[in-house]
Design a protein around this motif. Structure first.
Motif: not given
Length: 310
Positions: A167-171, A179-180, A243-247, A264-267
């Motif tokens: 997961p990623v998101c913008s600043p 809490e994301a 947020a998006v689950l990004a490659q 997150s470091e989890a992938s």
């Protein structure tokens, strides 16, 4: 008159004779003896059943019917020469055509192409971004970058790398939703979805990621927006929509530039690799072989990377 086409050598001798005006000149142009040219001219007359040459003193000239016939034959040979020039230019062209999935081309290949171009300065590269898979029989001098099962349709293919999702998101989104960073809380925030289409049923989605993180009581996930292209989903994330689950291969530049942040470091690993595919004549040209060798070198670290734990 014989309805079948005359022998090509006879037509060639006739065309050359009519263009140059003498048997000896035609013989020199064709690299044969004058006797061989005369023989081919006689064979042509016998085949068509029409007198094509008449004696004018010591020289042979074309009859009026033969001149009209020669003009048509010349047009045909002219087209053949154009076709030959075209195919030679096509074979020797310093243009490399690469067709690929839009986001793979935009977010991954484009970042690396300058490195290859630096070693092939005179090479023009044509990049075609499309989800449409080319006809395998038409993939003559083109590479295709694709994913998973689609690679099986092509005569030649090699796996490039297997991607991972996180997961990623913008600043700005993270400032509004600190809490994301906690998976259980992220499940209740605005999420952006990616629709892989009917053919792809095992690719990671948000629910898969939350389950892998042990999140209990996952809510019914209704993304704020669903995109059919990963690139558009990433743009929506950069704009702060969610947020998006990004490659990983698609977000490396945005992460480096600070446009997106990893939550997150989890992938999760993608179920299939990305492939480079090509047709039967693609590697006839040195520039194509150079590109393939370069791309395999670039992706070697990605292929050798050990599978990370989820």
């Amino acid at each position: 008159m014989n309805p079948t086409l005359p022998p090509l050598r006879a037509l060639q001798a006739f065309e050359c004779f009519g263009r140059l005006g003498s048997v000896s000149a035609a013989a020199r142009a064709l690299g044969v003896t004058p006797g061989a040219v005369s023989q081919q001219l006689r064979l042509l007359e016998e085949h068509v059943g029409v007198v094509l040459l008449v004696k004018d003193g010591r020289r042979a000239t074309l009859t009026s019917a033969a001149r009209a016939y020669h003009e048509l034959i010349s047009q045909g040979f002219g087209r053949l020469m154009l076709a030959q020039d075209y195919i030679l230019a096509h074979k020797q062209s310093e243009e490399l055509t690469i067709s690929g999935l839009p986001t793979l081309v935009q977010k991954w290949l484009n970042l690396r192409l300058p490195d290859f171009q630096a070693s092939a300065r005179d090479l023009a590269i044509r990049v075609i971004a499309t989800h449409q898979e080319p006809d395998p029989h038409m993939l003559e001098q083109t590479f295709r970058l694709t994913y998973g099962e689609a690679a099986r349709r092509y005569l030649h293919s090699r796996a490039l790398f297997t991607d991972r999702c996180f997961p990623v998101c913008s600043p700005d989104f993270l400032r509004r939703h600190p809490e994301a960073c906690k998976p259980a809380r992220l499940a209740h925030l605005p999420l952006i979805g990616i629709d892989w289409g009917e053919r792809y049923t095992t690719e990671p989605h948000w629910r898969d990621w939350f389950e892998a993180q042990g999140v209990e009581d996952i809510p019914a996930i209704r993304p704020v927006v669903v995109h059919s292209m990963s690139g558009l989903a990433l743009e929506a994330a950069v704009a702060g929509q969610g947020a998006v689950l990004a490659q990983g291969s698609f977000v490396e530049n945005d992460l480096r530039a600070g446009h997106l942040l990893r939550l997150s470091e989890a992938s999760l690993q993608m179920p299939d690799p990305y492939f480079i595919c090509w047709g039967p004549t693609t590697l006839d040209r040195p520039v194509a072989r150079d590109f393939l060798n370069w791309l395999m070198r670039v992706t070697r670290p990605l292929r050798s990377r050990t599978v990370q734990p989820s």
